[in-house]
Design an enzyme around this catalytic site. Sequence first.
Site, PDB file in Angstrom:
ATOM      1  N   GLY A  55      31.130 -92.446  27.267  1.00  0.00           N
ATOM      2  CA  GLY A  55      30.300 -91.393  27.853  1.00  0.00           C
ATOM      3  C   GLY A  55      28.961 -91.410  27.171  1.00  0.00           C
ATOM      4  O   GLY A  55      28.816 -91.972  26.083  1.00  0.00           O
ATOM      5  N   CYS A  82      34.920 -96.315  23.061  1.00  0.00           N
ATOM      6  CA  CYS A  82      33.519 -95.968  22.772  1.00  0.00           C
ATOM      7  C   CYS A  82      33.389 -94.468  22.442  1.00  0.00           C
ATOM      8  O   CYS A  82      33.909 -94.009  21.444  1.00  0.00           O
ATOM      9  CB  CYS A  82      32.643 -96.398  23.936  1.00  0.00           C
ATOM     10  SG  CYS A  82      30.912 -96.493  23.474  1.00  0.00           S
ATOM     11  N   TYR A  83      32.756 -93.689  23.302  1.00  0.00           N
ATOM     12  CA  TYR A  83      32.664 -92.244  23.045  1.00  0.00           C
ATOM     13  C   TYR A  83      34.057 -91.661  22.845  1.00  0.00           C
ATOM     14  O   TYR A  83      34.270 -90.791  21.986  1.00  0.00           O
ATOM     15  CB  TYR A  83      31.971 -91.549  24.231  1.00  0.00           C
ATOM     16  CG  TYR A  83      31.857 -90.053  24.103  1.00  0.00           C
ATOM     17  CD1 TYR A  83      30.822 -89.469  23.380  1.00  0.00           C
ATOM     18  CD2 TYR A  83      32.802 -89.212  24.716  1.00  0.00           C
ATOM     19  CE1 TYR A  83      30.726 -88.099  23.256  1.00  0.00           C
ATOM     20  CE2 TYR A  83      32.706 -87.831  24.594  1.00  0.00           C
ATOM     21  CZ  TYR A  83      31.675 -87.272  23.865  1.00  0.00           C
ATOM     22  OH  TYR A  83      31.574 -85.915  23.746  1.00  0.00           O
ATOM     23  N   HIS A 172      34.069-102.084  24.779  1.00  0.00           N
ATOM     24  CA  HIS A 172      34.604-101.789  26.118  1.00  0.00           C
ATOM     25  C   HIS A 172      35.587-102.881  26.558  1.00  0.00           C
ATOM     26  O   HIS A 172      35.160-103.922  27.049  1.00  0.00           O
ATOM     27  CB  HIS A 172      33.451-101.681  27.124  1.00  0.00           C
ATOM     28  CG  HIS A 172      32.644-100.445  26.930  1.00  0.00           C
ATOM     29  ND1 HIS A 172      32.969 -99.262  27.549  1.00  0.00           N
ATOM     30  CD2 HIS A 172      31.564-100.196  26.163  1.00  0.00           C
ATOM     31  CE1 HIS A 172      32.096 -98.332  27.174  1.00  0.00           C
ATOM     32  NE2 HIS A 172      31.238 -98.871  26.329  1.00  0.00           N
ATOM     33  N   GLU A 174      37.362-102.935  29.089  1.00  0.00           N
ATOM     34  CA  GLU A 174      37.459-103.026  30.548  1.00  0.00           C
ATOM     35  C   GLU A 174      36.440-103.969  31.169  1.00  0.00           C
ATOM     36  O   GLU A 174      36.599-104.368  32.317  1.00  0.00           O
ATOM     37  CB  GLU A 174      37.325-101.629  31.174  1.00  0.00           C
ATOM     38  CG  GLU A 174      35.951-100.977  31.075  1.00  0.00           C
ATOM     39  CD  GLU A 174      35.672-100.283  29.732  1.00  0.00           C
ATOM     40  OE1 GLU A 174      36.368-100.586  28.748  1.00  0.00           O
ATOM     41  OE2 GLU A 174      34.736 -99.464  29.669  1.00  0.00           O
ATOM     42  N   SER A 226      37.036 -97.738  63.230  1.00  0.00           N
ATOM     43  CA  SER A 226      35.711 -98.350  63.346  1.00  0.00           C
ATOM     44  C   SER A 226      35.815 -99.864  63.368  1.00  0.00           C
ATOM     45  O   SER A 226      34.870-100.551  63.707  1.00  0.00           O
ATOM     46  CB  SER A 226      34.850 -97.916  62.167  1.00  0.00           C
ATOM     47  OG  SER A 226      35.352 -98.517  60.982  1.00  0.00           O
ATOM     48  N   GLY A 227      36.973-100.377  62.937  1.00  0.00           N
ATOM     49  CA  GLY A 227      37.098-101.821  62.820  1.00  0.00           C
ATOM     50  C   GLY A 227      36.827-102.290  61.399  1.00  0.00           C
ATOM     51  O   GLY A 227      37.065-103.435  61.055  1.00  0.00           O
ATOM     52  N   GLY A 228      36.338-101.394  60.551  1.00  0.00           N
ATOM     53  CA  GLY A 228      36.128-101.730  59.136  1.00  0.00           C
ATOM     54  C   GLY A 228      37.466-101.782  58.403  1.00  0.00           C
ATOM     55  O   GLY A 228      38.499-101.394  58.947  1.00  0.00           O
ATOM     56  N   VAL A 229      37.431-102.252  57.156  1.00  0.00           N
ATOM     57  CA  VAL A 229      38.674-102.452  56.407  1.00  0.00           C
ATOM     58  C   VAL A 229      39.435-101.130  56.222  1.00  0.00           C
ATOM     59  O   VAL A 229      40.640-101.050  56.491  1.00  0.00           O
ATOM     60  CB  VAL A 229      38.382-103.066  55.018  1.00  0.00           C
ATOM     61  CG1 VAL A 229      39.661-103.201  54.200  1.00  0.00           C
ATOM     62  CG2 VAL A 229      37.706-104.405  55.164  1.00  0.00           C
ATOM     63  N   ASP A 230      38.731-100.086  55.788  1.00  0.00           N
ATOM     64  CA  ASP A 230      39.431 -98.856  55.428  1.00  0.00           C
ATOM     65  C   ASP A 230      40.119 -98.211  56.631  1.00  0.00           C
ATOM     66  O   ASP A 230      41.307 -97.862  56.556  1.00  0.00           O
ATOM     67  CB  ASP A 230      38.475 -97.846  54.785  1.00  0.00           C
ATOM     68  CG  ASP A 230      37.802 -98.428  53.547  1.00  0.00           C
ATOM     69  OD1 ASP A 230      38.312 -99.424  53.027  1.00  0.00           O
ATOM     70  OD2 ASP A 230      36.778 -97.885  53.124  1.00  0.00           O
ATOM     71  N   SER A 232      40.942 -99.600  59.385  1.00  0.00           N
ATOM     72  CA  SER A 232      41.972-100.499  59.917  1.00  0.00           C
ATOM     73  C   SER A 232      43.257-100.396  59.102  1.00  0.00           C
ATOM     74  O   SER A 232      44.358-100.354  59.665  1.00  0.00           O
ATOM     75  CB  SER A 232      41.498-101.955  59.894  1.00  0.00           C
ATOM     76  OG  SER A 232      40.393-102.109  60.739  1.00  0.00           O
ATOM     77  N   LYS A 369      39.254-100.134  46.631  1.00  0.00           N
ATOM     78  CA  LYS A 369      39.008-101.050  47.755  1.00  0.00           C
ATOM     79  C   LYS A 369      39.901-102.299  47.692  1.00  0.00           C
ATOM     80  O   LYS A 369      40.480-102.700  48.703  1.00  0.00           O
ATOM     81  CB  LYS A 369      37.535-101.481  47.733  1.00  0.00           C
ATOM     82  CG  LYS A 369      37.101-102.225  48.967  1.00  0.00           C
ATOM     83  CD  LYS A 369      36.789-101.260  50.067  1.00  0.00           C
ATOM     84  CE  LYS A 369      36.215-101.927  51.284  1.00  0.00           C
ATOM     85  NZ  LYS A 369      35.781-100.931  52.273  1.00  0.00           N
TER      86      LYS A 369
END
Length: 513
Positions: A55, A82-83, A172, A174, A226-230, A232, A369
């Site tokens: 942070g 870290c923080y 970090h 990650e 909409s045809g987008g990934v999400d 669909s 995603k």
Amino acid sequence: MSHQTVIVLDFGGQYNQLIARRVREQGVYCEVKPCTTPLAELKARNPIGIIFTGGPGSVYDPAAPQADPELFRLGVPILGICYGCQLLAHNLGGRVAPAQSDTAREYGKTATHFDPDCKLFHGLPAESVTWMSHGDYMETVPDGFRLTARSAACPNVAIADEARGFYGVQFHPEVNHTEHGAAMLRNFLYEICGAAGDWTMEDYKERAVRRLREKIGDGRVLLALSGGVDSSVAAALLAEAVGPQLTCVFVDHGLMRLNEGDEVEAAFSQWDIRFIRVNTEERFLSKLSGVTEPEGKRKIIGEEFIRVFEAEAKQIGRVDYLAQGTIYPDVIESGAGDAAVIKSHHNVGGLPDYVDFKEIVEPLRMLFKDEVRQLGRELGLPEYLVSRQPFPGPGLAIRCIGEVTKEKLDMLRRADFIFRDEIAKAGLAGTMDQYFAVLTNLRSVGVMGDGRTYDYALALRSVTTSDFMTADWTRIPYEVLDRVSVRVVNEVPHINRVLYDITSKPPATIEYE
Ligand code: XMP
């Protein structure tokens, strides 16, 4: 039975979502919670481990975000990053101070020496590179802790109280710049927290289907596809769970890429659902006729979308649940700052106001995603649908500069297909985050055969980015650009020039309008 859960307690660092993704990649479910979350709520999640994020604050600043001291009495292992590491030290009796200029302030890749006897570093080399970004350091460490890593500038890069299961790292783990960061997180999860690795997409799918059936009962669900990934993947999940009760309205505005509408329709034919494809190309094109101003185009398309959907919804009659493809990054509440902000994201803007329904269902609310894509594969959606790049709601209208006409859209569709096809053939698709063609409004003189042409210039755009907020233009090999250029001018009438866009974002945006 629910999943084992790790809580990522958010103190406002820039990599917090990344930490959560890294944990889930190890097969352990986790949730990001603001650092202000009441203790009772955290306890109710029954976490097997807690990770304090980094942070921007300094722990000795009275306004800095704090941790509830009770957290240290839960008997749950804690990893402070870290923080978060400084917070751990500060709370348990250590002293944190601002680093004097050259002593212990560190930024960037740092050679680090580890104590391999510490559980966090088990099985890892004694020396490797870590990614640091901190201005404070621990002057003295709390009782019960020992130092488990050091760098040339800093004797206490990591601390551990193994009896209580408390670990802190100044770097970090990650981020990919930390060479063995993923293995350290894995050690924390499996060796220290006793994770069982029960977070798999197959398992998630089964549970999600069960939960949706319980929640929806015999209700009727409506989804704007909409045809987008999400959207669909949300549709596929709902189809699996409550197929015959689901209606998907796919508004094909005629601004999709080549064959896209048919592909979406074909993908959903495997389920017993009501799939309504509303072909509204003419309606959209007539509304867009004569409009050249980018915001004007966007506004018209957004409004028409809602009108069409509204009309379809009315015909359907009773709707109990409106489903949306909202995903986790859209709902994570920030842990720092004056006001916690929750973004509410609609795949198709402004839908819920005019459809009479009981409740919204958001079956992807807890997924990142890449997990949404995995779930799509698990549900049997074809790869071209699940791995597709982002595509803007207003579609090709904002990639067709100036007035949008059917003729120009058809040219653009063919040219865009050639570009994507050559990128795929060159094996480059996975190396760029978004790439597409734009039909500029520039016309110029060319020569073809023995004749003069006065035709359109096509721009190719490709960017490499992790967040789409900033982006670098992709260094596509010249041979590949050459193949695209030759094919486009040969195969697409009225394009006689191909340009490659070498502008990053900022100052340019990714899309042209
Ligand atoms: P810009 O052009 O702002 O785009 O750099 C950033 C990312 O957002 C996508 N984009 C949209 N996505 N509806 C969407 O769903 C929109 O109206 C829209 N406009 C831009 C763009 O494709 C890029 O990935």
